[in-house]
Design a protein around this motif. Structure first.
Motif, mmCIF file in Angstrom:
data_model
loop_
_atom_site.group_PDB
_atom_site.id
_atom_site.type_symbol
_atom_site.label_atom_id
_atom_site.label_comp_id
_atom_site.label_asym_id
_atom_site.label_seq_id
_atom_site.Cartn_x
_atom_site.Cartn_y
_atom_site.Cartn_z
ATOM 1 N N ASP A 168 0.932 -1.290 -0.023
ATOM 2 C CA ASP A 168 -0.027 0.010 0.026
ATOM 3 C C ASP A 168 1.000 1.373 -0.002
ATOM 4 O OD1 ASP A 168 0.990 -0.375 2.371
ATOM 5 O OD2 ASP A 168 -1.041 -0.440 3.566
ATOM 6 N N ARG A 169 2.161 1.187 -0.161
ATOM 7 C CA ARG A 169 2.959 2.248 -0.279
ATOM 8 C C ARG A 169 4.083 1.746 -1.231
ATOM 9 N NH1 ARG A 169 6.811 2.356 4.941
ATOM 10 N NH2 ARG A 169 8.387 3.826 4.138
ATOM 11 N N GLN A 170 4.769 2.670 -2.013
ATOM 12 C CA GLN A 170 5.679 2.659 -2.981
ATOM 13 C C GLN A 170 7.104 2.250 -2.347
ATOM 14 O OE1 GLN A 170 5.038 2.092 -6.034
ATOM 15 N NE2 GLN A 170 7.245 1.550 -6.640
ATOM 16 N N TRP A 171 7.617 1.319 -2.288
ATOM 17 C CA TRP A 171 8.873 0.675 -1.510
ATOM 18 C C TRP A 171 9.717 0.103 -2.657
ATOM 19 C CZ3 TRP A 171 11.440 2.151 2.724
ATOM 20 C CH2 TRP A 171 12.678 1.511 2.610
ATOM 21 N N ASN A 172 10.808 0.637 -3.155
ATOM 22 C CA ASN A 172 11.634 -0.173 -4.200
ATOM 23 C C ASN A 172 12.994 -0.660 -3.571
ATOM 24 O OD1 ASN A 172 9.645 0.194 -6.031
ATOM 25 N ND2 ASN A 172 10.489 2.047 -6.908
ATOM 26 N N GLY A 173 12.902 -1.037 -2.372
ATOM 27 C CA GLY A 173 14.186 -1.433 -1.687
ATOM 28 C C GLY A 173 15.055 -0.182 -1.050
ATOM 29 N N TRP A 174 16.046 -0.633 -0.412
ATOM 30 C CA TRP A 174 16.957 0.251 0.588
ATOM 31 C C TRP A 174 17.993 0.737 -0.231
ATOM 32 C CZ3 TRP A 174 14.998 0.352 5.495
ATOM 33 C CH2 TRP A 174 14.426 -0.982 6.191
ATOM 34 N N TRP A 175 18.001 0.453 -1.628
ATOM 35 C CA TRP A 175 19.232 0.595 -2.356
ATOM 36 C C TRP A 175 19.209 1.828 -3.271
ATOM 37 C CZ3 TRP A 175 16.812 -3.931 -1.727
ATOM 38 C CH2 TRP A 175 17.121 -4.829 -0.849
ATOM 39 N N GLY A 176 18.105 2.593 -3.358
ATOM 40 C CA GLY A 176 18.159 3.673 -4.300
ATOM 41 C C GLY A 176 17.643 3.381 -5.787
ATOM 42 N N GLU A 177 18.072 4.193 -6.656
ATOM 43 C CA GLU A 177 17.420 3.921 -7.975
ATOM 44 C C GLU A 177 18.254 2.963 -8.766
ATOM 45 O OE1 GLU A 177 14.768 4.990 -9.442
ATOM 46 O OE2 GLU A 177 14.269 5.605 -7.459
ATOM 47 N N ASN A 178 19.511 2.854 -8.452
ATOM 48 C CA ASN A 178 20.478 1.891 -8.916
ATOM 49 C C ASN A 178 20.900 0.589 -8.109
ATOM 50 O OD1 ASN A 178 22.193 0.437 -10.615
ATOM 51 N ND2 ASN A 178 23.366 2.357 -11.206
ATOM 52 N N PRO A 179 20.195 -0.166 -7.907
ATOM 53 C CA PRO A 179 20.740 -1.377 -6.458
ATOM 54 C C PRO A 179 21.910 -1.990 -7.271
ATOM 55 C CG PRO A 179 18.357 -1.182 -7.060
ATOM 56 C CD PRO A 179 19.019 -0.480 -8.188
ATOM 57 N N PRO A 180 22.781 -2.507 -6.083
ATOM 58 C CA PRO A 180 23.819 -3.207 -6.538
ATOM 59 C C PRO A 180 23.755 -4.727 -7.075
ATOM 60 C CG PRO A 180 23.412 -3.347 -4.099
ATOM 61 C CD PRO A 180 22.315 -2.527 -4.784
ATOM 62 N N TYR A 181 22.638 -5.256 -7.430
ATOM 63 C CA TYR A 181 22.619 -6.585 -7.926
ATOM 64 C C TYR A 181 22.726 -6.547 -9.519
ATOM 65 C CZ TYR A 181 20.758 -6.491 -3.360
ATOM 66 O OH TYR A 181 20.577 -6.311 -1.939
ATOM 67 N N HIS A 182 22.278 -5.457 -10.153
ATOM 68 C CA HIS A 182 22.360 -5.553 -11.606
ATOM 69 C C HIS A 182 21.925 -6.892 -12.234
ATOM 70 C CE1 HIS A 182 24.411 -2.091 -10.596
ATOM 71 N NE2 HIS A 182 25.601 -2.595 -10.060
#
Lengths: 207, 207
Positions: free
Chosen positions: A83-97
């Protein structure tokens, strides 16, 4: 691990008493009572201040991995419906690639991010997440990224090939503990290396 | 540790999940459900089959130690009154060659053995045992020899200076666990070394 399949690994930083996070986790302090700032600063100093010295282990963590699996608690603090936009703790460019499969009970459309990371939300369990990660990874490695609760589920199900532990010099006394509830495992110590801030141990899980 | 006093150490072999012994300990199987024969064969392979490779750590365990402290459970299986002759698990010439202070609630006369070991029975608690060990050790080191329950009591009381852990490649899942019930500790990783069968880590306990 079957012929032609990439191995399933996990990397986890733990305290000397086996905890990957302390009690009282929250959005403001995702690692809870972790002996430091609640963001795991003491646990993870080895790959922040110690990045140069521990380069081999940091590189091994990411380079061969073609798909990741994580628990919802590691992905973020949102519980229940999205119910809330959440895209992880890692910002727009997460370290996973790479694709990241997030275990949840609540369906959500895939969330593409910058840099090649896409979060996929899996509602039908750990084996399904692994099958999807395998399909995405080809013969590349799959990392069960955490937290410890998710790793313990995969360990208990006999689905992890290699454990890469990074043991930090402190104890937490309570919290989320690796191996909790996991039946006894026979391990083979593959490599171990100590640097000034951490002890790295890689175990193969024997079947 | 005060000026002129020998440090208080402890050596403990633990599984990767922190257990020094499994459940169901008995006289026939003193290490209980330990993944092996009940005598700790899997846990302690590093100093039996691996004695040559791990010589430095084995030597460090014994050479500087001038007095030992152990719990009654480590000394033997007799519970309650000393209604049966029991002089330890180690035969006539135990490997300590120094005074060993055994924590118990039941008084007993000192028991001299061959080779310089004498078992002293201490009924008035861990601090008294440490004071008696200090008096015996002079400025030599004192080892809290185990088991983990006794070590945990000394850790919780802030009475251990140095922890020397030997991490064996297996998990037990349950049993007697190092650090159980011990408040969080700040540690300094002093040395760490991996050999083929075990990872040795020495921590200084910071105050």
């Amino acid at each position: 691990m079957s012929e032609g399949m990439g191995k399933v690994t996990c990397n986890l930083t733990i305290s000397a008493d086996g905890y990957s996070a302390g009690l009282n986790q929250s959005e403001e302090r995702p690692f809870g009572d972790d002996g430091g700032d609640g963001w795991g600063d003491k646990l993870h100093a080895w790959y922040v201040e110690g990045a140069e010295e521990n380069k081999a282990e940091i590189d091994a963590m990411m380079s061969a991995t073609k798909a990741f699996i994580m628990g919802r608690n590691m992905f973020g603090p949102v519980r229940g419906e999205w119910d809330r936009q959440w895209n992880g703790w890692w910002g727009e460019n997460p370290p996973y690639h790479a694709p990241v499969f997030v275990l949840t009970h609540y369906a959500r459309d895939p969330q593409p991010m910058d840099g090649g990371t896409t979060f996929h939300f899996v509602t039908d369990g750990i084996e399904s997440a692994l099958a999807q990660a395998r399909a995405a990874a080809g013969d590349g490695e799959i990392a069960i990224q955490g937290g410890a609760t998710t790793i313990n589920q995969y360990l208990a199900a006999g689905l992890i090939d290699e454990l890469r532990l990074h043991i930090a010099p402190l104890t937490l006394g309570a919290g989320t503990r690796l191996f909790e509830g996991v039946p006894p495992l026979k391990l083979e110590q593959v490599t171990a290396r100590a640097t000034s801030m951490v002890t790295h141990v890689t175990y193969r899980v024997l079947r």
